[in-house]
Structures are given as structure tokens and as C-alpha cells.
Design a protein around this motif. Structure first.
Motif, PDB file in Angstrom:
ATOM      1  N   SER A   1       0.833  -1.194   0.000  1.00 14.33           N
ATOM      2  CA  SER A   1       0.000   0.000   0.000  1.00 14.33           C
ATOM      3  C   SER A   1       0.870   1.247   0.000  1.00 14.33           C
ATOM      4  N   PHE A   2       0.264   2.362  -0.380  1.00 11.46           N
ATOM      5  CA  PHE A   2       0.998   3.625  -0.360  1.00 11.46           C
ATOM      6  C   PHE A   2       1.330   4.025   1.075  1.00 11.46           C
ATOM      7  N   LYS A   3       2.493   4.639   1.250  1.00 10.92           N
ATOM      8  CA  LYS A   3       2.916   5.177   2.532  1.00 10.92           C
ATOM      9  C   LYS A   3       2.634   6.683   2.559  1.00 10.92           C
ATOM     10  N   PRO A   4       2.728   7.316   3.754  1.00  5.48           N
ATOM     11  CA  PRO A   4       2.452   8.759   3.833  1.00  5.48           C
ATOM     12  C   PRO A   4       3.257   9.586   2.827  1.00  5.48           C
ATOM     13  N   LEU A   5       4.539   9.234   2.606  1.00  7.38           N
ATOM     14  CA  LEU A   5       5.357   9.977   1.657  1.00  7.38           C
ATOM     15  C   LEU A   5       4.761   9.933   0.257  1.00  7.38           C
ATOM     16  N   HIS A   6       4.197   8.795  -0.108  1.00  7.14           N
ATOM     17  CA  HIS A   6       3.616   8.660  -1.441  1.00  7.14           C
ATOM     18  C   HIS A   6       2.393   9.563  -1.609  1.00  7.14           C
ATOM     19  N   TYR A   7       1.606   9.698  -0.541  1.00  3.89           N
ATOM     20  CA  TYR A   7       0.454  10.601  -0.617  1.00  3.89           C
ATOM     21  C   TYR A   7       0.900  12.065  -0.710  1.00  3.89           C
ATOM     22  N   VAL A   8       2.005  12.384  -0.055  1.00  4.59           N
ATOM     23  CA  VAL A   8       2.559  13.742  -0.155  1.00  4.59           C
ATOM     24  C   VAL A   8       2.987  14.026  -1.592  1.00  4.59           C
ATOM     25  N   LEU A   9       3.668  13.059  -2.218  1.00  4.64           N
ATOM     26  CA  LEU A   9       4.081  13.211  -3.615  1.00  4.64           C
ATOM     27  C   LEU A   9       2.867  13.343  -4.531  1.00  4.64           C
ATOM     28  N   MET A  10       1.832  12.558  -4.236  1.00  2.94           N
ATOM     29  CA  MET A  10       0.610  12.580  -5.039  1.00  2.94           C
ATOM     30  C   MET A  10      -0.048  13.966  -4.973  1.00  2.94           C
ATOM     31  N   ILE A  11      -0.165  14.487  -3.766  1.00  4.93           N
ATOM     32  CA  ILE A  11      -0.798  15.803  -3.582  1.00  4.93           C
ATOM     33  C   ILE A  11       0.043  16.895  -4.224  1.00  4.93           C
ATOM     34  N   GLY A  12       1.362  16.795  -4.062  1.00  3.74           N
ATOM     35  CA  GLY A  12       2.254  17.793  -4.654  1.00  3.74           C
ATOM     36  C   GLY A  12       2.140  17.823  -6.168  1.00  3.74           C
ATOM     37  N   ALA A  13       2.101  16.629  -6.800  1.00  7.53           N
ATOM     38  CA  ALA A  13       1.959  16.561  -8.251  1.00  7.53           C
ATOM     39  C   ALA A  13       0.606  17.108  -8.691  1.00  7.53           C
ATOM     40  N   PHE A  14      -0.442  16.788  -7.914  1.00  8.51           N
ATOM     41  CA  PHE A  14      -1.783  17.294  -8.217  1.00  8.51           C
ATOM     42  C   PHE A  14      -1.806  18.828  -8.208  1.00  8.51           C
ATOM     43  N   VAL A  15      -1.241  19.408  -7.173  1.00 10.50           N
ATOM     44  CA  VAL A  15      -1.230  20.870  -7.042  1.00 10.50           C
ATOM     45  C   VAL A  15      -0.407  21.503  -8.165  1.00 10.50           C
ATOM     46  N   LEU A  16       0.736  20.877  -8.501  1.00  9.72           N
ATOM     47  CA  LEU A  16       1.611  21.420  -9.545  1.00  9.72           C
ATOM     48  C   LEU A  16       0.884  21.536 -10.868  1.00  9.72           C
ATOM     49  N   ILE A  17       0.178  20.476 -11.258  1.00  9.90           N
ATOM     50  CA  ILE A  17      -0.542  20.510 -12.534  1.00  9.90           C
ATOM     51  C   ILE A  17      -1.773  21.411 -12.445  1.00  9.90           C
ATOM     52  N   ALA A  18      -2.486  21.358 -11.316  1.00 10.19           N
ATOM     53  CA  ALA A  18      -3.693  22.181 -11.164  1.00 10.19           C
ATOM     54  C   ALA A  18      -3.366  23.670 -11.265  1.00 10.19           C
ATOM     55  N   MET A  19      -2.182  24.058 -10.793  1.00 10.65           N
ATOM     56  CA  MET A  19      -1.788  25.468 -10.836  1.00 10.65           C
ATOM     57  C   MET A  19      -1.613  25.980 -12.254  1.00 10.65           C
ATOM     58  N   THR A  20      -1.325  25.063 -13.200  1.00  7.55           N
ATOM     59  CA  THR A  20      -1.172  25.505 -14.587  1.00  7.55           C
ATOM     60  C   THR A  20      -2.495  25.995 -15.163  1.00  7.55           C
ATOM     61  N   ASN A  21      -3.600  25.703 -14.472  1.00  8.03           N
ATOM     62  CA  ASN A  21      -4.901  26.178 -14.933  1.00  8.03           C
ATOM     63  C   ASN A  21      -5.006  27.692 -14.882  1.00  8.03           C
ATOM     64  N   PHE A  22      -4.109  28.301 -14.117  1.00 10.07           N
ATOM     65  CA  PHE A  22      -4.132  29.751 -13.982  1.00 10.07           C
ATOM     66  C   PHE A  22      -3.248  30.437 -15.018  1.00 10.07           C
ATOM     67  N   VAL A  23      -2.673  29.633 -15.948  1.00 13.34           N
ATOM     68  CA  VAL A  23      -1.886  30.222 -17.027  1.00 13.34           C
ATOM     69  C   VAL A  23      -2.819  30.952 -17.966  1.00 13.34           C
ATOM     70  N   GLY A  24      -2.559  32.184 -18.219  1.00 14.79           N
ATOM     71  CA  GLY A  24      -3.441  33.000 -19.051  1.00 14.79           C
ATOM     72  C   GLY A  24      -3.147  32.825 -20.527  1.00 14.79           C
ATOM     73  N   GLU A  25      -3.877  33.554 -21.325  1.00 10.24           N
ATOM     74  CA  GLU A  25      -3.712  33.506 -22.771  1.00 10.24           C
ATOM     75  C   GLU A  25      -2.779  34.614 -23.261  1.00 10.24           C
ATOM     76  N   SER A  26      -2.032  35.233 -22.357  1.00 10.66           N
ATOM     77  CA  SER A  26      -1.100  36.272 -22.769  1.00 10.66           C
ATOM     78  C   SER A  26       0.050  35.646 -23.532  1.00 10.66           C
ATOM     79  N   ASN A  27       0.674  36.423 -24.371  1.00 11.59           N
ATOM     80  CA  ASN A  27       1.834  35.974 -25.136  1.00 11.59           C
ATOM     81  C   ASN A  27       1.503  34.738 -25.969  1.00 11.59           C
ATOM     82  N   GLN A  28       0.305  34.730 -26.545  1.00 13.62           N
ATOM     83  CA  GLN A  28      -0.091  33.565 -27.331  1.00 13.62           C
ATOM     84  C   GLN A  28      -0.259  33.902 -28.810  1.00 13.62           C
ATOM     85  N   ALA A  29       0.327  35.026 -29.256  1.00 14.29           N
ATOM     86  CA  ALA A  29       0.272  35.366 -30.672  1.00 14.29           C
ATOM     87  C   ALA A  29       1.195  34.448 -31.457  1.00 14.29           C
TER      88      ALA A  29
END
Length: 273
Positions: free
Chosen positions: A111-139
Motif C-alpha cells: 500500500s501507499f505510505k504517507p510519503l507517497h500521498y505527499v508526492l501525489m498531492i504535490g503533483a496534483f497541485v503542480l498541474i492544477a496550478m497551470t490552470n491559472f496560465v493565461g492567454e497572454s503571449n499567445q500570438a
């Protein structure tokens, strides 16, 4: 002998690479060829060229053909019918999470250990934050100079991680770096110099990144799977439209698209199991 079924698998991967937030490697997992893909790319640098080509040539033909044939259609659907399309892809991504979870436990019997859940949450947050990338500089970049081509080359290198890391979309990487519309326009207009610059970066990046991912999968299996689960789950935040359907009909179509993607992914996941 070539496995020509990989032409269709490559086509599915190629289509998804045109959509920001959807990872081709996630589709490779869904189709049950992810580890074979990593192996084949690694074979290119370890002397097993014929074995690599038997797998990669049909896959590459499918990807290139799908991109060439569907780039304008995908552009149209994402522009005119964005919500059903993104709900469809969200269903596919959601459906692969149980498969990843089962795979992680099947590989190690632990089973996953606490460290694995920390890595899972960290990866989730990292990708979710890219949702705030705007459409600037997209010419679309025009009148390109040598530094521009160098930048496109390294953009392709970074985007190549999408083919070996589930949850990370090459198109999303391009969007973050401000070259997404330039890349799409080059495919639509067959701008060969731009395609070559980006393509060379993608190829070189694949050769390096695939070996690293295979190493971590073998050496730190559960940690790597926990990162993958987090990356894939986080990509849902990017894929699901921020503007919800306005009419009942569009709600119904979007819901049907979501369920279709979910059922398709779950079905493929069971077959791979």
C-alpha cells in the motif's frame, strides 16, 4: 514484423496531443502500451534499433497522420464545441485513475505510505496550478530569428515529457511557454522550419526523458506511480471547462460525452488488467 494496430493507437495519441491538458502518455496507458513505448524509445539508444522501429514506426505513422488530418477539425471543435470535447477528455482521464491505482499496488504488492500521498498531492497541485496560465503571449510568432528557433527547439524538448509522463500535456507545456498557437499554426500551414525546430527538440527530449522515467519506474515504483496519479488527477482541473454549459441540451451532450469517455477508459482499463 510491424504491429499495424499501433497505427490506430498512434492516431489516438496524436489527436490528444492537439488538446491542451490531455496527455498522450495517459492515452498510451489507457491503450496498454505505455511501458512498451518507454522500452521502444530506450531501445533507440541501447542498440536495439530494429525492435524499436517495429514498434515506433506504425505508432509514429498514426500520430503524424492524425495530427495532419485532424488538426483543423480539432481546432474547430475546441473553438465551436469546446465544452463537450473537454468533458469527453475529462471522462477519459477520470477513468484511467482506477487503472493507475491498481497498477501501483499490483507492481509492488504494498500500500501507499504517507510519503507517497505527499508526492501525489504535490503533483496534483503542480498541474492544477497551470490552470491559472493565461492567454497572454499567445500570438503566432512571425519573422523568426535564430534565437526564436532555439527557443522553439527547447520548447519542443520540454513538451516531449508529455509522451512519457502521464498527466502532462505537450500542448499545455506549449501554452505555458507561449508557443502553442505558433505550433498549431505551423501544422495548419505546413511551416517546415518551425516544425523541424520543434520536432528535433521533441525527439531529443524523448530519448533522454524516457530512460529517466524507466529508471524511476523500476527503482522507485510506488513513488513514481504516486506522482503519475497526482499528475493525471491534477490534469482534470485543467481539462474541465471553467464555463459550464448554458442550455439543457448542451448540459445533456456534455454529460453524455463525459460518461462516454469514462466508460471507454474503464473498459480499456479492465481489458489491460
Amino acid at each position: 514484423m510491424f504491429n499495424w494496430k499501433n497505427v490506430f493507437r498512434g492516431a489516438a495519441m496524436g489527436i490528444t496531443e492537439l488538446v491542451p491538458g490531455v496527455s498522450a502518455s495517459t492515452i498510451a496507458m489507457l491503450l496498454g502500451i505505455y511501458e512498451k513505448l518507454l522500452q521502444a524509445i530506450s531501445d533507440l539508444t541501447t542498440g536495439h534499433i530494429k525492435r524499436a522501429f517495429r514498434f515506433l514506426i506504425p505508432l509514429g505513422i498514426g500520430m503524424v497522420a492524425a495530427v495532419a488530418l485532424f488538426v483543423k477539425l480539432i481546432e474547430y471543435l475546441l473553438h465551436v464545441h469546446n465544452q463537450p470535447m473537454m468533458f469527453l477528455f475529462a471522462g477519459l482521464v477520470l477513468g484511467i485513475l482506477p487503472f493507475l491505482w491498481r497498477s501501483a499496488h499490483a507492481e509492488t504488492k504494498h500500500s501507499f505510505k504517507p510519503l507517497h500521498y505527499v508526492l501525489m498531492i504535490g503533483a496534483f497541485v503542480l498541474i492544477a496550478m497551470t490552470n491559472f496560465v493565461g492567454e497572454s503571449n499567445q500570438a503566432v510568432m512571425e519573422n523568426l530569428s535564430l534565437p526564436d528557433y532555439v527557443y522553439l527547439f527547447f520548447s519542443g524538448w520540454l513538451a516531449s515529457t508529455a509522451l512519457v509522463l502521464p498527466g502532462i500535456s505537450g500542448s499545455l507545456v506549449f501554452l505555458i511557454l507561449g508557443v502553442y498557437h505558433t505550433a498549431i499554426a505551423s501544422l495548419s500551414t505546413m511551416n517546415i522550419p518551425v516544425i523541424i525546430a520543434i520536432g528535433c527538440g521533441v525527439v531529443l527530449g524523448l530519448l533522454v526523458t524516457s530512460r529517466l522515467v524507466r529508471f524511476f519506474l523500476k527503482t522507485y515504483t510506488q513513488a513514481t506511480y504516486s506522482l503519475m496519479i497526482g499528475l493525471v488527477a491534477g490534469s482534470l482541473i485543467v481539462i474541465v471547462p471553467t464555463e459550464l454549459p448554458e442550455t439543457f441540451l448542451y448540459w445533456l451532450v456534455s454529460l453524455m460525452a463525459l460518461l462516454f469517455g469514462l466508460v471507454t477508459a474503464l473498459t480499456f482499463g479492465k481489458a489491460e488488467r
